[in-house]
Design an enzyme around this catalytic site. Structure first.
Site, PDB file in Angstrom:
ATOM      1  NE  ARG A  46      29.859  76.684 -26.504  1.00 53.27           N
ATOM      2  CZ  ARG A  46      28.592  76.823 -26.759  1.00 53.27           C
ATOM      3  NH1 ARG A  46      28.177  77.776 -27.533  1.00 53.27           N
ATOM      4  NH2 ARG A  46      27.708  75.999 -26.238  1.00 53.27           N
ATOM      5  CE  LYS A 154      25.760  80.292  -5.151  1.00 54.08           C
ATOM      6  NZ  LYS A 154      26.467  81.458  -5.648  1.00 54.08           N
ATOM      7  CG  HIS A 184      33.301  80.160  -2.542  1.00 51.94           C
ATOM      8  ND1 HIS A 184      32.070  80.539  -2.994  1.00 51.94           N
ATOM      9  CD2 HIS A 184      33.887  81.288  -2.072  1.00 51.94           C
ATOM     10  CE1 HIS A 184      31.918  81.841  -2.808  1.00 51.94           C
ATOM     11  NE2 HIS A 184      33.010  82.326  -2.245  1.00 51.94           N
ATOM     12  CE  LYS A 188      34.569  82.983   1.577  1.00 52.67           C
ATOM     13  NZ  LYS A 188      35.363  83.903   0.771  1.00 52.67           N
ATOM     14  CD  GLU A 222      28.957  89.858  -2.289  1.00 51.87           C
ATOM     15  OE1 GLU A 222      29.891  89.610  -3.060  1.00 51.87           O
ATOM     16  OE2 GLU A 222      27.785  89.528  -2.498  1.00 51.87           O
ATOM     17  CG  ASP A 241      24.324  84.912  -5.472  1.00 50.10           C
ATOM     18  OD1 ASP A 241      24.872  83.979  -6.080  1.00 50.10           O
ATOM     19  OD2 ASP A 241      24.899  85.993  -5.210  1.00 50.10           O
ATOM     20  CG  HIS A 246      27.810  81.342   0.209  1.00 50.75           C
ATOM     21  ND1 HIS A 246      28.344  80.164  -0.271  1.00 50.75           N
ATOM     22  CD2 HIS A 246      27.824  82.204  -0.840  1.00 50.75           C
ATOM     23  CE1 HIS A 246      28.664  80.331  -1.548  1.00 50.75           C
ATOM     24  NE2 HIS A 246      28.352  81.547  -1.913  1.00 50.75           N
ATOM     25  CE  LYS A 346      25.777  90.161  -5.770  1.00 52.87           C
ATOM     26  NZ  LYS A 346      27.071  89.594  -5.349  1.00 52.87           N
TER      27      LYS A 346
END
Ligand code: BG6
Length: 496
Positions: A46, A154, A184, A188, A222, A241, A246, A346
């Site tokens: 956009r 995802k 992803h 790796k 993380e 998530d 993963h 996290k």
């Protein structure tokens, strides 16, 4: 081998993923001479970008996020292949306009019509975009000379039913062989090395089973909080998530049987078997073996950090989990009785992803006789990021006239051993799509079987909405409940 000439069409071409990951990855592939001889990258979005403005946007992304700095000559040839089409994909005339422009670009550059469509858009747009692609006849039939491929990011769904609905809708337009579902983590370098480590060496594979392995820990920690992604994360949480994709993928690579070939489907069949063998976590089992928690306020290096519910865009009464720890079992012959401990969160003390395979202790005789001074069991640790490496923890005699034994580490540091930086995950993954190699991508049955296993845990959490949600201070190693989970089995988490 170079991919055939093609156009990569990115829906969400001016978005964050494209800016941070895709454009820098494409630039690096170009520098390495791995892109097709003739190609075009067409961003659709956009934003009111001209092609020139889009090239500046790409340059900014490369400057900020690429593992290499810009080489002017190479940049020029790369930039000349970048284009932008300003379109809202829900506008009625969007696709005819996009189609006409793509035809012109392909004609001018001499690209035969091979196309890869990348859905770098929010999941709510997956199905409408794919339907529009079909409606506008953008998708060549599977037997056509030219190919059309689809890359889906995802999250594919938020539970089994929604994942199936998305997969059904996509399957009505693209054949499974044309669909590349990205996780992803599979791109790796260290993750790809898991299979090499296991099946290109004879040291490890004979030990990877219930006879020798005491337990396995998989951690993806993380340091960052939710950042600017609250809108997405509030509807997801750590289980959806990170674990559904993963962490389960890492688990399959550690636990799968050796495939008889490296053919994409053979490898994915073996991985699927592991997910199918996971012991279901329903009802009480979920209460006993799944811990969820949310970060509260904390301090790191004397700096105060807000709790999750004080982050921008997060509901003050949010019960979304930012941490998950699980104890899981793979009910097959190889792994019978071996617990796998998974944890992700996290706002943990540091960014650290690793898999550690902890072997059983040697018998309590000879050097391991003293009950007050047991030897540390051997551990194989695969450090996925940062500081990519793998290490073996072994016991060794300290040089001297007495027998004193100490744990030591034998370590292979990727950076030092190979003296080069690893390509980013998206470099490998984008290249594989162009080459048509689906090994590192999620097959439909893999995604759905993962959801099938995850959904009962989600359902249980919904049922137990009133149960207290454990908390951990931002910057700490997670909630005490996660410690209890592993310590109740006589083991401990590796320190973060
Ligand atoms: C993404 C998640 O898939 O992976 C993010 O949506 C997470 O929440 C990210 O931060 C972690 O990826 P990496 O490559 O930085 O470990």
């Amino acid at each position: 081998m170079k991919p055939p000439n093609l156009t990569l069409v990115i829906f969400g071409g001016a978005g964050d993923l494209t800016h941070r990951k895709l454009l820098p990855a494409l630039y690096n592939l170009h520098v390495d001479g791995l892109l097709p001889d003739t190609f075009a990258v067409v961003g659709i979005g956009r934003r009111e970008f001209t092609d020139e403005a889009y090239r500046d946007f790409a340059k900014d992304g490369v400057q900020q996020f690429s593992r290499r700095t810009i080489d002017q000559a190479r940049w020029q040839t790369f930039a000349a292949a970048l284009f932008f089409i300003n379109a809202s994909i829900d506008a009625p005339d969007a696709f005819p306009t996009i189609g006409a422009r793509l035809d012109t670009i392909e004609h001018e550059r001499g690209i035969p019509g091979n196309r890869v469509y990348y859905l770098a858009v929010p999941p709510a747009w997956f199905v409408p975009t794919v339907r529009q692609l079909q409606h506008a006849r953008f998708v060549a039939p599977t037997d056509a000379k030219m190919f059309a491929r689809l890359i889906v990011e995802k999250p594919i769904g938020r539970d089994l039913a929604s994942a199936m609905a998305i997969n059904d809708a996509i399957a009505s337009v693209f054949g499974e062989r044309q669909i590349f579902r990205i996780d992803h983590y599979l791109g790796k370098e260290t993750v790809q090395n898991i299979l090499v480590l296991r099946f290109a060496n004879s040291f490890f594979e004979p030990l990877f089973n219930q006879k020798y392995v005491d337990h396995v820990q998989i951690t993806v920690a993380e340091e960052e909080g939710v950042g600017t992604r609250a809108a997405y994360y509030e509807a997801a949480g750590a289980l959806r998530d990170m674990v559904q994709n993963h962490l389960l993928q890492l688990l399959t690579l550690v636990a799968m049987e050796p495939p008889y070939s490296l053919d994409a489907d053979v490898v994915r069949d073996e991985k699927l078997e592991i997910i199918q063998s996971l012991r279901p976590m329903e009802g009480d089992a979920s209460d006993a073996y799944a811990v969820r928690a949310q970060y509260g306020p904390g301090t790191v290096d004397g700096k105060p950090l807000p709790g999750y519910t004080s982050e921008a865009g997060v509901a003050p009464n949010s019960r979304i989990e930012t941490f998950v720890a699980l104890q899981v079992f793979i009910d097959n012959w190889r792994w019978a009785g071996v617990p796998f401990f998974l944890r992700t969160g996290k706002r943990l003390p540091r960014r650290a992803s690793e898999i550690s395979i902890q072997l059983k202790p040697v018998p309590p005789i000879l050097f391991n006789k003293n009950p007050d001074k047991r030897l540390d069991p051997n551990v194989l640790t695969i450090r996925i990021q940062p500081d990519e490496s793998f290490s073996l923890g072994i016991s060794s005699k300290v040089p001297g006239t007495r027998v004193e034994i100490r744990p030591v580490e034998m370590e292979l540091d990727y950076c030092r051993a190979f003296a080069s930086s690893s390509p980013e995950a998206y470099e490998r993954l984008l290249l594989d799509v162009m080459l048509g190699d689906a090994t590192l991508f999620m097959r439909r049955d893999g995604v759905e079987t993962s959801w099938k296993w995850i959904t009962p845990i989600l359902n249980r959490w919904t049922e137990r909405q009133d149960a207290p949600l454990p908390a951990y201070p931002a910057g700490s190693a997670g909630p005490v409940e996660a410690d209890r989970l592993i310590e109740s089995t006589g083991r401990r988490w590796r320190s973060l």
